[in-house]
Design a protein around this motif. Structure first.
Motif, PDB file in Angstrom:
ATOM      1  N   ASP A 240      -9.171  67.090  25.117  1.00  0.00           N
ATOM      2  CA  ASP A 240      -8.178  67.721  25.993  1.00  0.00           C
ATOM      3  C   ASP A 240      -8.471  69.215  26.160  1.00  0.00           C
ATOM      4  O   ASP A 240      -8.385  69.760  27.267  1.00  0.00           O
ATOM      5  CB  ASP A 240      -6.764  67.518  25.432  1.00  0.00           C
ATOM      6  CG  ASP A 240      -6.335  66.059  25.539  1.00  0.00           C
ATOM      7  OD1 ASP A 240      -6.962  65.328  26.336  1.00  0.00           O
ATOM      8  OD2 ASP A 240      -5.406  65.651  24.817  1.00  0.00           O
ATOM      9  N   GLU A 241      -8.810  69.854  25.036  1.00  0.00           N
ATOM     10  CA  GLU A 241      -9.143  71.289  25.122  1.00  0.00           C
ATOM     11  C   GLU A 241     -10.361  71.485  26.026  1.00  0.00           C
ATOM     12  O   GLU A 241     -10.429  72.398  26.836  1.00  0.00           O
ATOM     13  CB  GLU A 241      -9.468  71.840  23.722  1.00  0.00           C
ATOM     14  CG  GLU A 241      -8.246  71.987  22.838  1.00  0.00           C
ATOM     15  CD  GLU A 241      -8.637  72.257  21.372  1.00  0.00           C
ATOM     16  OE1 GLU A 241      -7.869  72.950  20.711  1.00  0.00           O
ATOM     17  OE2 GLU A 241      -9.679  71.763  20.902  1.00  0.00           O
ATOM     18  N   MET A 242     -11.321  70.597  25.858  1.00  0.00           N
ATOM     19  CA  MET A 242     -12.554  70.692  26.643  1.00  0.00           C
ATOM     20  C   MET A 242     -12.246  70.561  28.138  1.00  0.00           C
ATOM     21  O   MET A 242     -12.793  71.286  28.971  1.00  0.00           O
ATOM     22  CB  MET A 242     -13.490  69.572  26.205  1.00  0.00           C
ATOM     23  CG  MET A 242     -14.889  69.705  26.716  1.00  0.00           C
ATOM     24  SD  MET A 242     -15.832  68.318  26.087  1.00  0.00           S
ATOM     25  CE  MET A 242     -17.433  68.701  26.688  1.00  0.00           C
ATOM     26  N   SER A 243     -11.362  69.617  28.455  1.00  0.00           N
ATOM     27  CA  SER A 243     -10.995  69.373  29.839  1.00  0.00           C
ATOM     28  C   SER A 243     -10.403  70.636  30.476  1.00  0.00           C
ATOM     29  O   SER A 243     -10.757  71.003  31.594  1.00  0.00           O
ATOM     30  CB  SER A 243      -9.995  68.218  29.882  1.00  0.00           C
ATOM     31  OG  SER A 243      -9.426  68.116  31.142  1.00  0.00           O
ATOM     32  N   LEU A 244      -9.532  71.324  29.736  1.00  0.00           N
ATOM     33  CA  LEU A 244      -8.883  72.524  30.264  1.00  0.00           C
ATOM     34  C   LEU A 244      -9.857  73.695  30.368  1.00  0.00           C
ATOM     35  O   LEU A 244      -9.921  74.388  31.388  1.00  0.00           O
ATOM     36  CB  LEU A 244      -7.722  72.931  29.345  1.00  0.00           C
ATOM     37  CG  LEU A 244      -6.425  72.152  29.532  1.00  0.00           C
ATOM     38  CD1 LEU A 244      -5.398  72.606  28.511  1.00  0.00           C
ATOM     39  CD2 LEU A 244      -5.898  72.391  30.961  1.00  0.00           C
ATOM     40  N   MET A 245     -10.635  73.886  29.303  1.00  0.00           N
ATOM     41  CA  MET A 245     -11.516  75.066  29.269  1.00  0.00           C
ATOM     42  C   MET A 245     -12.623  75.004  30.319  1.00  0.00           C
ATOM     43  O   MET A 245     -13.125  76.033  30.767  1.00  0.00           O
ATOM     44  CB  MET A 245     -12.133  75.229  27.876  1.00  0.00           C
ATOM     45  CG  MET A 245     -11.097  75.673  26.852  1.00  0.00           C
ATOM     46  SD  MET A 245     -11.797  75.756  25.209  1.00  0.00           S
ATOM     47  CE  MET A 245     -12.735  77.256  25.308  1.00  0.00           C
ATOM     48  N   GLY A 246     -12.995  73.776  30.679  1.00  0.00           N
ATOM     49  CA  GLY A 246     -14.097  73.609  31.637  1.00  0.00           C
ATOM     50  C   GLY A 246     -13.776  74.161  33.013  1.00  0.00           C
ATOM     51  O   GLY A 246     -14.656  74.349  33.842  1.00  0.00           O
TER      52      GLY A 246
ATOM     53  N   LYS B 104     -26.488  81.616  21.275  1.00  0.00           N
ATOM     54  CA  LYS B 104     -26.775  82.786  22.125  1.00  0.00           C
ATOM     55  C   LYS B 104     -25.490  83.428  22.643  1.00  0.00           C
ATOM     56  O   LYS B 104     -25.523  84.217  23.593  1.00  0.00           O
ATOM     57  CB  LYS B 104     -27.609  82.332  23.334  1.00  0.00           C
ATOM     58  CG  LYS B 104     -29.063  82.088  23.009  1.00  0.00           C
ATOM     59  CD  LYS B 104     -29.791  81.796  24.318  1.00  0.00           C
ATOM     60  CE  LYS B 104     -30.916  80.823  24.105  1.00  0.00           C
ATOM     61  NZ  LYS B 104     -31.303  80.088  25.289  1.00  0.00           N
ATOM     62  N   ASP B 105     -24.324  83.040  22.069  1.00  0.00           N
ATOM     63  CA  ASP B 105     -23.017  83.574  22.459  1.00  0.00           C
ATOM     64  C   ASP B 105     -22.650  83.281  23.911  1.00  0.00           C
ATOM     65  O   ASP B 105     -21.952  84.068  24.557  1.00  0.00           O
ATOM     66  CB  ASP B 105     -22.943  85.095  22.219  1.00  0.00           C
ATOM     67  CG  ASP B 105     -22.884  85.404  20.738  1.00  0.00           C
ATOM     68  OD1 ASP B 105     -22.405  84.521  19.985  1.00  0.00           O
ATOM     69  OD2 ASP B 105     -23.331  86.487  20.322  1.00  0.00           O
ATOM     70  N   THR B 106     -23.148  82.188  24.441  1.00  0.00           N
ATOM     71  CA  THR B 106     -22.752  81.801  25.804  1.00  0.00           C
ATOM     72  C   THR B 106     -21.275  81.397  25.757  1.00  0.00           C
ATOM     73  O   THR B 106     -20.886  80.633  24.871  1.00  0.00           O
ATOM     74  CB  THR B 106     -23.592  80.589  26.286  1.00  0.00           C
ATOM     75  OG1 THR B 106     -24.954  80.891  26.037  1.00  0.00           O
ATOM     76  CG2 THR B 106     -23.363  80.289  27.744  1.00  0.00           C
ATOM     77  N   PRO B 107     -20.440  81.902  26.693  1.00  0.00           N
ATOM     78  CA  PRO B 107     -19.026  81.510  26.656  1.00  0.00           C
ATOM     79  C   PRO B 107     -18.858  79.982  26.694  1.00  0.00           C
ATOM     80  O   PRO B 107     -19.545  79.309  27.464  1.00  0.00           O
ATOM     81  CB  PRO B 107     -18.440  82.155  27.917  1.00  0.00           C
ATOM     82  CG  PRO B 107     -19.378  83.260  28.248  1.00  0.00           C
ATOM     83  CD  PRO B 107     -20.734  82.831  27.775  1.00  0.00           C
ATOM     84  N   VAL B 108     -17.938  79.499  25.870  1.00  0.00           N
ATOM     85  CA  VAL B 108     -17.766  78.046  25.741  1.00  0.00           C
ATOM     86  C   VAL B 108     -17.393  77.409  27.072  1.00  0.00           C
ATOM     87  O   VAL B 108     -17.874  76.319  27.416  1.00  0.00           O
ATOM     88  CB  VAL B 108     -16.711  77.731  24.648  1.00  0.00           C
ATOM     89  CG1 VAL B 108     -16.388  76.254  24.609  1.00  0.00           C
ATOM     90  CG2 VAL B 108     -17.222  78.190  23.293  1.00  0.00           C
ATOM     91  N   SER B 109     -16.549  78.120  27.857  1.00  0.00           N
ATOM     92  CA  SER B 109     -16.134  77.513  29.131  1.00  0.00           C
ATOM     93  C   SER B 109     -17.355  77.325  30.057  1.00  0.00           C
ATOM     94  O   SER B 109     -17.420  76.355  30.808  1.00  0.00           O
ATOM     95  CB  SER B 109     -15.067  78.368  29.814  1.00  0.00           C
ATOM     96  OG  SER B 109     -15.533  79.692  29.902  1.00  0.00           O
ATOM     97  N   ASP B 110     -18.318  78.231  29.974  1.00  0.00           N
ATOM     98  CA  ASP B 110     -19.524  78.086  30.807  1.00  0.00           C
ATOM     99  C   ASP B 110     -20.358  76.883  30.345  1.00  0.00           C
ATOM    100  O   ASP B 110     -20.919  76.146  31.157  1.00  0.00           O
ATOM    101  CB  ASP B 110     -20.395  79.353  30.736  1.00  0.00           C
ATOM    102  CG  ASP B 110     -19.730  80.540  31.418  1.00  0.00           C
ATOM    103  OD1 ASP B 110     -18.686  80.329  32.073  1.00  0.00           O
ATOM    104  OD2 ASP B 110     -20.247  81.663  31.283  1.00  0.00           O
ATOM    105  N   ILE B 111     -20.422  76.711  29.017  1.00  0.00           N
ATOM    106  CA  ILE B 111     -21.195  75.568  28.493  1.00  0.00           C
ATOM    107  C   ILE B 111     -20.534  74.264  28.953  1.00  0.00           C
ATOM    108  O   ILE B 111     -21.210  73.334  29.405  1.00  0.00           O
ATOM    109  CB  ILE B 111     -21.266  75.595  26.946  1.00  0.00           C
ATOM    110  CG1 ILE B 111     -21.908  76.905  26.465  1.00  0.00           C
ATOM    111  CG2 ILE B 111     -22.019  74.385  26.411  1.00  0.00           C
ATOM    112  CD1 ILE B 111     -21.950  77.069  24.954  1.00  0.00           C
ATOM    113  N   ILE B 112     -19.190  74.235  28.841  1.00  0.00           N
ATOM    114  CA  ILE B 112     -18.482  73.002  29.228  1.00  0.00           C
ATOM    115  C   ILE B 112     -18.719  72.710  30.705  1.00  0.00           C
ATOM    116  O   ILE B 112     -18.961  71.564  31.101  1.00  0.00           O
ATOM    117  CB  ILE B 112     -16.966  73.131  28.948  1.00  0.00           C
ATOM    118  CG1 ILE B 112     -16.738  73.280  27.442  1.00  0.00           C
ATOM    119  CG2 ILE B 112     -16.208  71.913  29.476  1.00  0.00           C
ATOM    120  CD1 ILE B 112     -15.323  73.631  27.061  1.00  0.00           C
TER     121      ILE B 112
END
Lengths: 422, 563
Positions: free
Chosen positions: B447-453, B480-488
């Protein structure tokens, strides 16, 4: 630069499904611009020979793409002297795919092919060019000519490209067992092909020119043999891309003065060199030139040094230049990729000895059953000859099939092992 | 006994020695031995041959130079000390020069076998044996054809078991080896002439396989007579054999009957998934009729249930006679599919405030459908998802179902009938499990992943489709400290691309509706919509789609039985 290529690649990929001709034009413009940059601002870390090589290789793709009416779409293992002698411009399918990757645009072609039902496990060099044909980006060539060497993909890609573009296809069947009868048979097919090419293109093969080109090939190959030995004690910088350029020039441009000139320049660079190489690698099959992890390990390094790539010696065979067709046929029939894998494995062990390699890296390109299937036999033969072998799985074109972490660990550990043996 | 690996091996030649020939059709449980002595990326058949040779005491084995995988398999087996292991070179073309070449190679094989066995060769006996393999007249019945790459007896048996009421015909590359009558020509007068005659018969008399240069003769497989009698095509490809994907790509758009694409690797693995696909295909063809529902006199007061027993969750829906959902539930599928199904059903009944005795019919679907103790009927999730999606989204024409372990694209008509479907192959790429594993690597809930994406800023590419490699790519990006929302977002794009590719393969068009658990992930839905260039409909009940379809089938069969 990497960011510019990525942005350009994304833009081209967006255009491919909607405006294929425009996308093809963009790619050609980019290759032209890059070719100009290579000539004007050559890579300073490379010697004269390799700078020349990069610029000439770009020309090998720009010219046939700019003049599709003169283009013969072909494979890397096709002897091309007869095309040049007829004023035609061969374009190597594998080179097309490699350059599409270089422009960051291979993914859209791969996607087009997979969407059409082509297997995900199909060689990505061939899948990219097939995808280019499916998406309508590949221009219709004057003809398509390919051999059955050295893998199954040749039987599929070119037939499909012929169906889709409407270009006539000629197929040179290279018998599995290398022998003189096979050379005669292939020579007959080559003669027939040049006649039929004349029928469809109106371009007649200039036989005198053909003989002269085949003489060039023989001279080039003699120098290539010298180069293998010279690399034993002399270092000239290289990078993964240059290794592929060299393979391309010594296959599809073989016979042209530029292939001979490059061989002469490289020999001169080696003779001038006073630097001793570090750990020397014989690299078998293609390489993942685009992968930064691997670039960081090898590019412009004296230690470790990619002393030789297999695709720069696989076609170094004895040939009789009196009959140019037999000479070209011999290069296909006796190519070390043809026949039982023991030929290729034993040749690798010999060449590794000649060049004084410390180890062999066998790159198993995803989807290449020819090399993947040969890996255990090659590994055993070369190991039995006393050299360590690393079987490295990856992909020469499709970024999706490689893992940076695994690549780094495997190559790193192998190089540490070689260091320990010194 | 002489073992062979390919239909181009000259079997009749060995009749000339009085020998019997057997074409290998192995089905190993695993490739543990072959993966070790060759490479995992060889085709399933090649690896199965290695397994078989190692397991059996095979003394005489003949290969042809038919493909890269078989050439290299031969090279690998050369180290095994098989007393007579032979590779016969096979031309790609079939002209006069190639026929002469092949004739010489056939003679070399005969000489080598004579030397090995000490037996003499009679060309007359070999010649006579050719007439035992002349093409036979076909029947005139309707049939479902299995086309494409070698599937072997196990595959054909499975297709027959899944489609028990129709005739199934094996037309794969390794099916019956018959020579065309027209290829026989004039009888040879001596041994030399025989080899030339026999070379021509093999090269021109057999239906060419895709490795031959000229495959126009394969058109015979699609002639008018066969087209009329075929009711469906099951097109088979072998994992890591690339030849038949090309033919599939040619025929899928122009076949006049429904086409189902399946892929196997000779092992008995994935039999459940295969069964689902073939049964669902049978339902599309109208082959399998639903079992009669129990008679119920007082339908008005009764309810029906649909249970979807999936790999990740088990969903149940209770529906009344007016097709109104009165209760539903979604629970994780635990270790036991049957227990989860029973529990889901009880919870759904509880939600509806009903007792089990009020259920007049229960239909189960999903991977665990056979394990569900409904004592009633089972229907594949393809048909259920189609009907469920039609119920939830009346305008839907392409149903995109991304479940826990597979993805499906189902094309439906205005009534919710299945027009065609494709499924991903046995790989987690692009499925719910793929996202679940990446969420775990990021330390997030789904659920968190769904929102952050949705709140990404930079377009990060995840190039690996392999779940394991992608996970290591995600870990590198985190390092590499890539923002998590960008990875998602990168992961969402990757799933969307894979799904869009499947949509293209299945011939899907606008009117997209998404079902399954991943439909709740707004990031994926948004990316998919962008990739497809059209809106993608979702519903809070998307995950219940399969169970809704099952309940509708239950209701429909109940109504039919009470007409």
């Amino acid at each position: 630069m990497a960011d510019v290529i990525e942005t350009f690649g994304r833009y081209v990929q967006k255009q491919i499904p909607k405006r294929p001709n425009y996308a093809g034009g963009l790619l050609l413009t980019a290759y032209r611009a890059y070719g100009f940059a290579l000539k004007t601002f050559p890579e300073k870390r490379l010697t004269d020979a390799k700078q020349y090589l990069a610029a000439e290789c770009m020309d090998c793709i720009v010219r046939p793409l700019a003049h599709p009416g003169d283009q013969v779409l072909t494979s890397m293992f096709m002897p091309c002297e007869a095309f040049f002698a007829a004023g035609l411009l061969p374009m190597c399918a594998e080179q097309y795919s490699t350059y599409a990757n270089g422009a960051g645009a291979e993914h859209a072609f791969i996607e087009a092919a997979e969407n059409a039902g082509i297997a995900e496990t199909f060689c990505s060099y061939h899948k990219t060019v097939t995808g280019a044909a499916i998406s309508g980006v590949l221009p219709k060539p004057a003809a398509i000519v390919n051999t059955s060497l050295a893998c199954d993909a040749n039987n599929l890609t070119f037939r499909k490209a012929a169906e889709l573009t409407g270009a006539p296809q000629f197929y040179i069947d290279v018998p599995y067992m290398p022998c003189e009868d096979a050379v005669d048979y292939v020579a007959d097919q080559l003669r027939d092909m040049t006649r039929r090419l004349y029928d469809v293109t109106g371009r007649k093969t200039d036989e005198a020119m053909l003989r002269s080109l085949v003489q060039n090939s023989r001279k080039t190959m003699a120098i290539m043999r010298d180069i293998i030995g010279l690399k034993r004690d002399r270092y000239v910088p290289t990078d993964l891309t240059s290794e592929l350029y060299e393979a391309l020039l010594w296959h599809n441009a073989m016979g042209l003065p530029k292939a001979l000139k490059y061989a002469e320049k490289l020999r001169a660079d080696l003779l001038k060199s006073r630097e001793k190489p570090g750990r020397k690698i014989l690299w078998m099959h293609t390489n993942p030139f685009y992968q930064k992890t691997v670039q960081d390990i090898f590019n412009w390094k004296r230690d470790p040094w990619i002393a030789l790539t297999e695709l720069s010696y696989d076609n170094l065979v004895e040939m009789d230049e009196k009959d140019p067709y037999r000479a070209m046929a011999a290069r296909a029939v006796y190519n070390y990729y043809n026949g039982p894998v023991s030929r290729r494995a034993e040749r690798a062990a010999e060449v590794a000895y000649e060049t004084g390699a410390d180890g062999v890296i066998l790159f198993c390109h995803w989807g290449c059953k020819e090399t993947c299937g040969a890996s255990t036999v090659i590994e055993k033969t070369v190991s039995d000859a006393g050299l360590p072998v690393l079987v490295l799985n990856g992909d020469g074109v499709d970024r999706r099939n490689s893992s940076d972490g695994q690549m780094k660990t495997r190559i790193g550990a192998f190089l540490e092992m070689l260091e320990g043996r010194r | 006994m002489i073992y062979t690996t390919c239909k181009y091996v000259p079997e009749e030649l060995f009749s000339g020695f009085g020998e019997k020939v057997c074409r290998l059709d192995p089905n190993p449980v695993s490739f543990s031995c072959a993966d070790g002595c060759s490479h995992p990326n060889l085709c399933g058949f090649a690896k199965a041959v290695i397994e078989e040779v190692k397991a059996q005491d095979i003394k005489t084995l003949i290969f042809t130079d038919c493909c890269d995988a078989m050439r290299r398999t031969f090279d690998v087996l050369l180290c095994d000390g098989i007393p007579f292991l032979y590779l016969l070179p096979l031309p790609h073309k079939t002209g006069t020069a190639e026929t002469s070449f092949f004739a010489a190679d056939l003679k070399k094989l005969a000489d080598a076998y004579a030397e090995y066995s000490g037996k003499s060769f009679s060309w007359e006996r070999a010649y006579a044996a050719c007439f035992e393999n002349v093409e036979k007249a076909d029947g005139s019945d309707k049939y479902v054809s299995v086309l494409g790459a070698h599937g072997g007896k196990m595959l054909i048996d499975r297709v027959r078991a899944a489609l028990p009421t129709v005739s199934v015909r094996d037309e794969t590359c390794s099916s019956d080896r018959f020579f065309k009558k027209s290829a026989f020509g004039e009888a040879p007068k001596d041994e030399r002439a025989f080899f030339l005659w026999y070379a021509r018969l093999i090269l021109s008399g057999l239906t060419p396989c895709m490795r031959m240069y000229d495959v126009k003769e394969r058109g015979g497989l699609f002639d008018e007579e066969r087209q009329k009698r075929r009711t469906g095509i099951i097109y088979h490809t072998m994992k890591f054999c690339d030849y038949y994907g090309f033919e599939y790509s040619d025929i899928k758009g122009r076949a006049r009957v429904p086409v189902l694409k399946i892929e196997t690797d000779t092992t008995p693995q994935s039999s459940g998934q295969l069964k689902t696909r073939i049964e669902a295909f049978g339902e599309t063809l109208g082959v399998k009729k639903y079992a009669d529902a129990p008679a119920s006199a007082e339908i008005d007061a009764l309810y029906v249930a649909g249970v979807d027993s999936g790999s990740a969750s088990t969903d149940a829906v209770i529906m009344d006679k007016d097709r109104k959902i009165v209760g539903s539930t979604v629970i994780p599928t635990g270790m036991s599919a049957s227990k989860s199904a029973a529990e889901a059903l009880s919870l759904a009944l509880f939600a509806a405030g009903l007792g089990r005795e009020r259920l007049a019919a229960v239909v189960a679907t999903g991977y665990g459908r056979e394990a569900v103790d409904t004592n009633r009927q089972t229907v594949t999730e393809i048909t259920c998802h189609a009907l469920g999606a039609h119920f939830l989204f009346p305008n839907a024409r392409t149903v995109i179902d991304i479940g826990g372990q597979d993805s499906k694209i189902i094309r439906i008509d205005r009534e919710g009938n299945v027009l065609g479907f494709v499924m991903n192959d046995k790989c987690a790429a692009g499925t719910g499990r793929f996202l679940e594993m990446q969420a775990r690597a990021l330390g997030l809930s789904i659920d968190e992943m769904s929102l952050m994406g949705l709140s990404w800023k930079n377009d990060v590419r995840i190039s690996n489709m392999c779940t394991v490699f992608a996970e290591s790519e995600v870990v590198s990006l985190v390092a590499k400290d890539t923002p998590v929302s960008d990875i998602i977002h990168g992961l969402n794009v990757s799933v969307a691309e894979k799904t869009a590719s499947l949509v293209a393969r299945g011939g899907g068009g606008p009117g997209y509706a998404m079902t399954g658990g991943v439909a709740k992930n707004s990031g994926v839905v948004k990316c998919l919509s962008e990739k497809l260039g059209a809106p993608v409909m979702t519903s809070p009940r998307s995950q219940l789609c399969g169970a809704v379809g099952a309940a509708l089938i239950a209701l429909s069969s109940l109504e039919k039985s009470n007409v």
